[in-house]
Design a protein around this motif. Structure first.
Motif, mmCIF file in Angstrom:
data_model
loop_
_atom_site.group_PDB
_atom_site.id
_atom_site.type_symbol
_atom_site.label_atom_id
_atom_site.label_comp_id
_atom_site.label_asym_id
_atom_site.label_seq_id
_atom_site.Cartn_x
_atom_site.Cartn_y
_atom_site.Cartn_z
ATOM 1 N N GLY A 36 0.755 -1.325 0.146
ATOM 2 C CA GLY A 36 0.080 0.083 0.042
ATOM 3 C C GLY A 36 0.674 1.218 0.010
ATOM 4 N N ALA A 37 2.093 1.230 0.804
ATOM 5 C CA ALA A 37 2.842 2.513 1.021
ATOM 6 C C ALA A 37 3.686 2.599 -0.454
ATOM 7 N N GLY A 90 1.345 3.502 -3.274
ATOM 8 C CA GLY A 90 -0.091 4.568 -2.983
ATOM 9 C C GLY A 90 -1.398 4.135 -2.976
ATOM 10 N N GLY A 91 -1.576 2.937 -2.390
ATOM 11 C CA GLY A 91 -2.931 2.283 -2.390
ATOM 12 C C GLY A 91 -3.904 3.008 -1.709
ATOM 13 N N GLY A 92 -3.488 3.569 -0.543
ATOM 14 C CA GLY A 92 -4.464 4.606 0.197
ATOM 15 C C GLY A 92 -5.532 3.922 0.751
ATOM 16 N N GLY A 93 -6.799 4.507 1.158
ATOM 17 C CA GLY A 93 -7.846 3.873 1.582
ATOM 18 C C GLY A 93 -8.591 2.941 0.948
ATOM 19 N N GLU A 94 -8.560 3.090 -0.419
ATOM 20 C CA GLU A 94 -9.059 2.132 -1.117
ATOM 21 C C GLU A 94 -8.647 0.683 -0.937
ATOM 22 N N PHE A 95 -7.351 0.763 -1.122
ATOM 23 C CA PHE A 95 -6.770 -0.455 -0.907
ATOM 24 C C PHE A 95 -6.897 -1.189 0.214
ATOM 25 N N THR A 96 -6.837 -0.382 1.388
ATOM 26 C CA THR A 96 -7.028 -1.058 2.896
ATOM 27 C C THR A 96 -8.484 -1.622 2.818
ATOM 28 N N LEU A 137 -3.643 -1.541 -7.211
ATOM 29 C CA LEU A 137 -2.458 -0.908 -6.898
ATOM 30 C C LEU A 137 -1.739 -0.510 -8.223
#
Ligand SMILES: Nc1ncnc2c1ncn2[C@@H]1O[C@H](COP(=O)(O)OP(=O)(O)OP(=O)(O)O)[C@@H](O)[C@H]1O
Ligand SMILES: [Mg+2]
Lengths: 563, 251
Positions: free
Chosen positions: A140-141, A144-150, A248
């Motif tokens: 994610g880091a 740049g996955g951000g909230g969507e990836f989470t 991603l």
């Protein structure tokens, strides 16, 4: 619904009571463990992040490589999950000691099935969850996955965990039902065989050598597209990877399709398993009760064992003899060797097909680097084996531990005899593994020497960590041998082993790097010994610590139990 | 109340129970006697639907154990020979768990629990974790659990093992008073004294076969013994008549 909660309540309440109990010492120990866990997370996160960042510097290949790594990680998770679910559902459905109590009450069969399925899933998945957390965080880091990836991870992961759990329950039911009663305790043998065949086919399907044969790729772009295609499209790990990749790396796949696919399996398989369970459970369990067997021991084996153990002092010898005999007679123990075999075959095969000659980096250097990685990987294989065989050593004494407690032997000699007993086979395995893979790699002589010495030292540490942490977290009341390594202590043991291997590798990394670079410019290396000596000494010191400390800790714990 | 018809259970080649037929009336205390390895525990486990019989039928209170297991189990209390209790639960939590499995509603459950804990003298221990209990205390907790739902049938395997003399006395009185209240008690035991004292009828099993059933007087007659009590009758009846016969195997 209510009976389901009732059936789950003893487990939950036990956990709660366990958490509440304990004085200062216990709370401190818990704190230390949490610290250890967080340290492990940070270490893993950092390593994966570095690797992913490095991938991005390889022109155009960053996302493709990251995707392949994700595939491999998820596939590894899937196979680990499947295996541990098979073992756990064998215990929870057929061997657990509370079964007689629960089955003699009028609890509905369906609630019983689902309650056990939930227990099975949680028991066999928590470790994977724990290890996966920093990996996903790193992905994610970096991308740049951000909230969507989470969000997607939170959605997909539970489904990903349920599938192998339901499949494990299903296969276990079918195996227990169809095997003759006498063979049920040997179920792991069949599971192992099954895993072996599965692995083989998985491997044949994925055809890793496809990536290796240059003639199949006319073009770099073909190579790239091969890297972006999943090798086994029928696995939930691939479906999950596709979903994550589309989030991603903006991989152009239909993530909703894969989500629908994984969801439908996650709902269908438990249902199917519950039908099967309703049909075969009682016969299966009834049969599992009959699974005792009597066999006559062999004389010749006795004599060989006596001869092989005669250098040891009598008490150590007695313990070793007992352990070896039990190991050989208990199918649940020795059949785990199958998994080991599968692991080794896949491992060595991987090296055979490496595309070294096509790489842009000079071969000599690459061989050295890979061979060095190989030492670390062989260390991981050894620690995986140690966790299966050395770690359960003390727990295996089980409810017969009182015999040792009440006899005039010191716990120290108990632990040391377990240590030597496990060390010898692990040593042989480790040396052979490294020797043959290095042969396949055609590494320079100094690297061969270094690898063999390093793995020699490492094995001492890994064995001691297995035996010592096994004594630190003994699980005497197990239902099935194979569930001991998946206990909490197993995870701690794993973390310690990984940390030890990591530290060893780091100590040696710099001199190896220097020597490999020299190899790059001069072709031959002179005076390798001088550069290597200090770090080898460092590794030796580290090994002594890794041997003494866990055994001491384990010993202290065992002495506490006796109080 | 309890009905076993040609019940047979094989473990591989070994016939642990062989076409055993038996009937126990409501309100009766039935003693099930036999030497070690005779097949008592196996019979009981088949009867409780824990093991599947090789052939034959068992029914509890008119419900076939194989076909309507939940109904049969709902009216039956079971005390196994080596009972399991969750070590990390307290006595109360354990009883609540078992009670909930029997779907007893909570006010009633609370009341039953209080009564039974009082009766078995566990009240002051009820909030301790089970791992801290002594052997006999665990045993008594299991007894509590089996009586929570006021079963019509109580099946007990070796109840007296590990219980002190006072507890034994109380247990005997309990069985008698349960029977007086209409509960059927099926009791396997090694203790001839217990059988003689509280059982109306006794069945003797040897090598999987029921070799004698009846009241004490009938058994004496069968053994053709005039005095000496049940013990001599038991020894006489279970004596091996054919010395060359294969031995029953111990696990
Ligand atoms: N799970 C099993 N698998 C194989 N054989 C078994 C099993 N359980 C019992 N047996 C065999 O069945 C026979 C009857 O055993 P069972 O436990 O019913 O005896 P029992 O009358 O309860 O004896 P005890 O008085 O010692 O408790 C024995 O010969 C035993 O070896
Ligand atoms: Mg018995």
């Amino acid at each position: 619904m209510r009976p389901l909660f009732v059936l789950l309540s003893p487990t939950v309440i036990s956990w709660r009571n366990e958490l509440r109990a304990g004085g200062r010492a216990r709370r401190l120990r818990r704190l230390a463990l949490i610290g250890l866990g967080i340290g492990f997370w940070i270490g893993t996160y950092w390593t994966i992040r570095r690797v992913l960042l490095y991938f991005q510097t390889v022109h155009d290949l960053g996302a493709a490589l990251a995707y392949q790594l994700l595939l491999i990680i998820l596939l590894t998770f899937l196979s680990m999950l499947l295996f541990s679910n098979l073992i756990t559902s064998l215990s929870t459905y057929f061997l657990a000691r509370d079964l007689e109590l629960v089955r003699s009450t009028p609890a509905p069969a369906a609630s019983f099935f689902y309650a056990r399925l939930i227990t099975t899933t949680v028991n066999s998945s928590w470790m994977v969850l724990f290890f996966s957390f920093p990996i996903f965080a790193a992905y994610g880091a970096v991308f740049g996955g951000g909230g969507e990836f989470t969000l997607w991870v939170a959605l997909v992961l539970p489904l990903f965990l349920v599938i192998p759990a339901a499949l494990g329950a299903l296969i276990t039911h079918l195996l227990v039902y169809s095997l003759p009663a006498k063979r049920i305790r040997d179920i792991l043998f069949f599971v192992g065989l099954f895993a072996f065949v599965m692995l083989y086919f998985l491997f044949r399907f994925s055809q890793p050598e496809r990536l290796v044969q240059p003639e199949t790729f006319g073009h770099f772009l073909d190579f790239l597209s091969a890297m972006e295609t999943p090798s086994s499209p029928y696995l939930p790990s691939t479906w999950s990877a596709e979903i994550f990749a589309s989030v991603l790396f903006d991989k152009p796949t239909d993530r909703w399709f894969f989500f629908a696919l994984i969801t439908s399996y996650a709902f269908f398989l438990p249902l199917a398993a519950s039908w099967v369970s309703a049909a075969v459970y009682l016969s299966g369990w009834s049969k599992a009760q009959e699974a005792r067997q009597g066999r006559r021991p062999s004389n010749l084996l006795d004599r060989i064992l006596h001869w092989a153990t005669h250098p040891f002092p009598p008490t150590a010898k007695a313990i070793m003899l007992k352990d070896i005999k039990t190991f050989l007679r208990d199918t649940t123990q020795w059949s785990q060797l199958f998994l080991l075999l599968a692991l080794v075959v896949v491992y060595v095969y991987n090296f055979k097909v490496l595309p070294l000659d096509r790489s842009p980096i000079p071969t000599e250097t690459l061989r050295t680097v890979i061979s060095f990685t190989n030492v670390a990987l062989a260390g991981f294989v050894l620690s995986a084996v140690a966790i299966r065989f050395a770690f359960p050593g003390v727990s295996l004494e089980g409810s017969a531990f009182w015999i040792l407690q009440s006899s005039p032997i010191s716990l120290k000699s108990l632990l040391w005899s377990k240590f030597w007993l496990n060390l010898v086979p692990l040593l042989v395995l480790g040396e052979l593994l490294v020797f043959f893979t290095n042969l396949l790699l055609r590494v320079p002589l100094w690297m061969m020497g270094l690898s063999l010495v390093t793995i020699f030292l490492m094995t001492f540490g890994i064995t001691a960590i297995g035996v010592g942490i096994g004594a630190l977290y003994p699980k005497f009341n197990y239902d099935h041998v194979a569930e001991i390594p998946t206990s909490f202590g197993g995870a701690v043991c794993m973390i310690f082993s990984v940390a030890f291997i990591g530290a060893t590798v780091m100590i040696e990394a710099w001199p190896v790097y220097v020597l490999a670079m020299q190899g790059l410019s001069f072709g031959t290396v002179t005076g390798a010994g001088w550069i290597l000596a200090p770090s080898l000494a460092g590794v030796a010191v580290l090994t002594v610590i890794a041997v003494v400390l866990p055994i001491k800790l384990g010993l202290k714990r065992l002495e506490e139990i006796c109080e | 109340m309890i009905r076993l018809e040609n019940l047979t259970k094989h473990f591989g080649k070994l016939a642990a129970v062989e076409s055993l037929s038996l009937e126990v009336e409501p309100g009766e205390v039935f003693g099930f006697l036999g030497p070690n390895g005779a097949g008592k525990t196996t019979t009981i486990r088949v009867m409780m639907g824990i093991l599947k019989p090789t052939s034959g039928r068992a029914s509890l209170g008119g419900y076939d154990v194989a076909r309507e297991p939940e109904k049969a189990k709902a009216i039956t209390g079971f005390i196994p020979d080596r009972p399991f209790i969750y070590e990390k639960l307290s006595g109360t939590e354990f009883l609540k768990f078992v009670g909930s499995l029997h779907q007893i509603d909570s006010p009633l459950l609370e009341r039953r629990m209080a009564d039974l804990l009082e009766h078995f003298e566990l009240s002051e221990w009820k909030d301790e974790l089970v791992e801290g209990y002594s052997h006999g205390m665990k045993q008594r907790l299991v007894h509590c659990a089996s009586l929570l739902h006021e079963p019509k049938i109580l099946v007990v395997d070796e109840p007296m093992v590990g219980i002190d003399p006072k507890g034994t006395r109380q247990l005997k009185d309990l069985f008698l008073s349960l029977a007086k209240g209409g509960t059927t008690v099926f009791l396997s035991t090694h203790s001839i004294g217990v059988a003689e004292e509280i059982c109306q009828r006794v069945g003797i099993i040897n090598r999987g076969k029921l070799i004698a059933v009846g009241t004490m007087a009938e058994l004496y007659r069968m053994a053709r013994i005039n005095g000496g009590g049940l013990e001599s009758a038991f020894l006489e009846l279970t004596r091996d008549k054919e010395p060359g016969a294969p031995d029953t195997k111990e696990p």
